[in-house]
Scaffold this active site. Structure first.
Site, mmCIF file in Angstrom:
data_model
loop_
_atom_site.group_PDB
_atom_site.id
_atom_site.type_symbol
_atom_site.label_atom_id
_atom_site.label_comp_id
_atom_site.label_asym_id
_atom_site.label_seq_id
_atom_site.Cartn_x
_atom_site.Cartn_y
_atom_site.Cartn_z
ATOM 1 N N ALA A 98 0.832 -1.199 0.000
ATOM 2 C CA ALA A 98 0.000 0.000 0.000
ATOM 3 C C ALA A 98 0.873 1.257 0.000
ATOM 4 O O ALA A 98 0.609 2.212 -0.736
ATOM 5 C CB ALA A 98 -0.932 0.002 1.212
ATOM 6 N N ASP A 99 1.915 1.269 0.816
ATOM 7 C CA ASP A 99 2.854 2.395 0.826
ATOM 8 C C ASP A 99 3.458 2.617 -0.557
ATOM 9 O O ASP A 99 3.497 3.734 -1.076
ATOM 10 C CB ASP A 99 3.994 2.122 1.816
ATOM 11 C CG ASP A 99 3.605 2.389 3.260
ATOM 12 O OD1 ASP A 99 2.514 2.936 3.495
ATOM 13 O OD2 ASP A 99 4.393 2.026 4.151
ATOM 14 N N LEU A 100 3.964 1.529 -1.135
ATOM 15 C CA LEU A 100 4.666 1.645 -2.406
ATOM 16 C C LEU A 100 3.737 2.063 -3.537
ATOM 17 O O LEU A 100 4.064 2.952 -4.333
ATOM 18 C CB LEU A 100 5.329 0.309 -2.746
ATOM 19 C CG LEU A 100 6.433 -0.156 -1.791
ATOM 20 C CD1 LEU A 100 6.858 -1.578 -2.123
ATOM 21 C CD2 LEU A 100 7.628 0.780 -1.844
#
Length: 325
Positions: A137-139
């Site tokens: 999700a961050d990436l």
């Protein structure tokens, strides 16, 4: 900079070198990879102090001149009207969105993986929720935000106007669900975890060899028939349990067992070469060290040396995008 968090400092990315956390101590592998080619400038979290510290500062001026991209943390600390005096282009990346019932919640990758549906379709069948092995999700939110910034800058060439570019961990995670989310939206089919097996393309998954395992991807009837010939089991093409995609899906366990009984007698290297030559996708399953030793990985240069003022020379993961100039 996550929505709702109380950071101890403001981070601006400029120039060259390695940035760290606000303390300057971020020399772990993850921090060095994520923050390469950046310096850090810190300021207090009081809006008035931030404005006083940054107003007219050469680094802020340089950053705004460099296409007017600002970090979300700046927009939370300063009024948007103040920021637009400097430049009208502003992007925001939060945990759950800029408004709505969860706008003020702190965002974290694991929370987004669960709330975004990914953990419900990851892991062994019936084994309960499982997180992905990377902060997906961050990436993905960062990549979608970068795409949005580029689109806004391109559009500005025509309109001459800046605009908001918004994304969040939650929105990015949901978009990354791809066909799994589409299965529910179109047919109201709730996907479940299927372990190493592809949920719809069968047989696609992990199969035993005499010295380990390989991935085999058989998508569609034509590849399935080539695959049966390649493993010297033409009878599987007309087997009453496996002759169509629907039947293979219904009898997945028996299909996998029949393939395992054949592939387990020869080594992984044989099947990788043999099946690919026959037009049936097959690949190794590497550990991290094996992956970086692979000839193709080395050819595309996915590990590159860098020099650090404190740690000396070591390798980090290269960018997946290569430019011709």
């Amino acid at each position: 900079w996550r929505q709702g968090a109380q950071p101890s400092a403001l981070l601006l990315l400029t120039g060259h070198g390695f940035a760290s956390a606000a303390t300057g101590a971020g020399v772990g592998a993850g921090a060095l990879t994520a923050n390469r080619k950046a310096h850090a400038v810190t300021a207090t979290t009081q809006a008035a102090d931030v404005l006083q510290a940054l107003e007219g500062h050469a680094l802020l001026t340089a950053q705004i001149a460099f296409e007017g991209v600002l970090l979300h943390g700046v927009t939370k600390l300063l009024k948007i009207s103040v920021l637009q005096i400097f430049h009208p282009d502003i992007w925001i990346h939060t945990g759950f969105g800029q408004d709505g019932p969860y706008a003020d919640r702190p965002g974290f990758d694991q929370i987004a993986q669960g709330m975004g549906g990914l953990m419900s379709i990851t892991g062994e069948a019936g084994g309960g929720p499982m997180r992905a092995g990377i902060p997906i999700a961050d990436l993905s939110a960062g990549m979608f935000c970068a795409q949005g910034i580029l689109l806004a800058l391109l559009e500005r060439e025509t309109s001459g106007k800046g605009q908001w570019v918004k994304t969040s961990l939650l929105e990015a995670q949901i978009q990354m669900l791809d066909f799994q989310a589409a299965r529910y939206l179109k047919d109201k089919e709730v996907p479940k975890s299927a372990g190493n097996d592809h949920p719809t393309s069968i047989p696609t998954g992990v199969f035993k060899t005499s010295d380990g395992h390989v991935n085999i991807a058989v998508a569609g009837q034509a590849i399935y028939e080539r695959f049966c010939d390649a493993i010297d089991a033409p009878e599987l093409k007309t087997h009453p349990d496996f002759s169509t995609g629907v039947l293979r899906s219904k009898n997945r366990k028996a299909m996998n067992a029949a393939i395992d009984a054949i592939t387990c007698h020869k080594p992984s290297a044989f099947w990788i070469e043999h099946l690919n030559s026959a037009g049936c996708p097959c690949g190794p399953i590497y550990s991290m060290d094996q992956m970086f030793e692979d000839a193709q990985v080395q050819h595309v240069g996915m590990a590159v040396p860098v020099n650090h003022p404190r740690l000396g020379t070591f390798e980090i993961v290269n960018q997946a995008i290569k430019m011709s100039r």
